[in-house]
Write a protein that holds these residues in place. Sequence first.
Motif, PDB file in Angstrom:
ATOM      1  N   GLN A 119      -1.942 -25.379 -10.667  1.00 52.58           N
ATOM      2  CA  GLN A 119      -2.741 -26.266 -11.507  1.00 52.58           C
ATOM      3  C   GLN A 119      -2.491 -27.737 -11.211  1.00 52.58           C
ATOM      4  OE1 GLN A 119      -2.346 -25.195 -15.708  1.00 52.58           O
ATOM      5  NE2 GLN A 119      -1.567 -23.218 -15.049  1.00 52.58           N
ATOM      6  N   THR A 157       6.614 -22.485 -10.974  1.00 55.10           N
ATOM      7  CA  THR A 157       5.797 -21.389 -10.458  1.00 55.10           C
ATOM      8  C   THR A 157       4.456 -21.326 -11.173  1.00 55.10           C
ATOM      9  OG1 THR A 157       7.764 -20.129  -9.874  1.00 55.10           O
ATOM     10  CG2 THR A 157       5.724 -18.888 -10.119  1.00 55.10           C
ATOM     11  N   ARG A 158       4.473 -21.461 -12.484  1.00 59.25           N
ATOM     12  CA  ARG A 158       3.239 -21.364 -13.273  1.00 59.25           C
ATOM     13  C   ARG A 158       2.324 -22.565 -13.077  1.00 59.25           C
ATOM     14  NH1 ARG A 158       5.708 -20.541 -18.839  1.00 59.25           N
ATOM     15  NH2 ARG A 158       3.925 -21.818 -19.376  1.00 59.25           N
ATOM     16  N   LEU A 159       2.906 -23.744 -12.893  1.00 57.55           N
ATOM     17  CA  LEU A 159       2.091 -24.960 -12.854  1.00 57.55           C
ATOM     18  C   LEU A 159       1.709 -25.417 -11.451  1.00 57.55           C
ATOM     19  CD1 LEU A 159       3.927 -27.045 -15.584  1.00 57.55           C
ATOM     20  CD2 LEU A 159       1.817 -25.729 -15.817  1.00 57.55           C
ATOM     21  N   ASN A 174      10.520 -21.304 -13.666  1.00 58.90           N
ATOM     22  CA  ASN A 174       9.345 -20.595 -14.160  1.00 58.90           C
ATOM     23  C   ASN A 174       8.171 -21.560 -14.351  1.00 58.90           C
ATOM     24  OD1 ASN A 174       7.796 -18.425 -15.201  1.00 58.90           O
ATOM     25  ND2 ASN A 174       8.366 -18.994 -17.285  1.00 58.90           N
ATOM     26  N   LEU A 175       8.442 -22.730 -14.905  1.00 62.68           N
ATOM     27  CA  LEU A 175       7.375 -23.718 -15.092  1.00 62.68           C
ATOM     28  C   LEU A 175       6.777 -24.149 -13.759  1.00 62.68           C
ATOM     29  CD1 LEU A 175       8.892 -26.034 -17.856  1.00 62.68           C
ATOM     30  CD2 LEU A 175       6.839 -24.631 -18.050  1.00 62.68           C
TER      31      LEU A 175
END
Length: 89
Positions: free
Chosen positions: A30, A25-27, A22-23
């Motif tokens: 960025q 995918t989210r990061l 999940n991290l």
Amino acid sequence: MPATEPGVLALSGPVTFDHTANLATRLRGQAGQAQALDWSGVTQVDSSAVALMLELARAAGHRHQQRQLPASLLSLIALYGVNDLVCAP
């Protein structure tokens, strides 16, 4: 994961097998703008944290400076011999 300052991604909470997909995918989006990852808010790590570092470096096209790495993560980086792959000089 808010930035503590421009160009810094601040990680927090556990960075373990249950959380890294999940991290990542989210990061991933960025990671390219970040020059550093701040690990000061991380409460727990396992070997998947090293995989996350590698994934973010790959997504960004560069290695990040690593700030305030937990001692256990430093040990894993040394054990796997990946310091040159995950830490910017």
